[in-house]
Design an enzyme around this catalytic site. Sequence first.
Site, PDB file in Angstrom:
ATOM      1  N   VAL A  76      -2.881   3.361   1.080  1.00 35.53           N
ATOM      2  CA  VAL A  76      -2.452   2.328   1.422  1.00 35.53           C
ATOM      3  C   VAL A  76      -1.889   1.708   0.019  1.00 35.53           C
ATOM      4  CG1 VAL A  76      -2.983   0.226   1.664  1.00 35.53           C
ATOM      5  CG2 VAL A  76      -4.599   2.630   2.202  1.00 35.53           C
ATOM      6  N   CYS A  77      -0.306   1.302   0.708  1.00 32.60           N
ATOM      7  CA  CYS A  77       0.093   0.931  -0.683  1.00 32.60           C
ATOM      8  C   CYS A  77       1.275  -0.523  -0.026  1.00 32.60           C
ATOM      9  CB  CYS A  77       1.785   2.164  -0.784  1.00 32.60           C
ATOM     10  SG  CYS A  77       2.625   1.895   0.228  1.00 32.60           S
ATOM     11  N   ALA A  78       1.659  -0.661  -1.018  1.00 27.94           N
ATOM     12  CA  ALA A  78       2.244  -1.890  -0.918  1.00 27.94           C
ATOM     13  C   ALA A  78       3.175  -2.015   0.648  1.00 27.94           C
ATOM     14  CB  ALA A  78       3.044  -2.126  -1.564  1.00 27.94           C
TER      15      ALA A  78
END
Length: 103
Positions: A7-9
Site C-alpha cells: 500500500v502506498c499513496a
Amino acid sequence: MKNILLVCAAGMSTSLMVNKMQAAAKNRDEEISINATAGGNIDKYGDQADVLLLGPQISYQKDEYVNKYEPKGIPVAVIDTVDYGLMNGEKVLDQALQMIKEK
C-alpha cells in the site's frame, strides 16, 4: 496461496516494488500473489491479504492500518526505507513471508 498487498499513496512506486518481488518469488517453490494499491483503494483488497506492507511514504498511517487489519489477523508493517529506495524485492519478500509465518 499467500497474498501480499503493498500500500502506498498513489500505487505508482509500489508497483515497481511488486515487479521486483514477483521476480524474487519466481525462484521460490510457493504460490505467492503480490499486488499494490493506493491507500484509498485498500477496502477493495485489504481483507483478502495475508499481510499488508506499507510504503515508507505512508508510514505515518501505520497505526490506522494496524487498528483496522490486525484484529482481522492481517499483520501490518512498513517497508524498510533503504530496501524500498533500492527496490530490494528479495528482502521485502522475505519480510512479508516472515510476517505470514509468524501470524
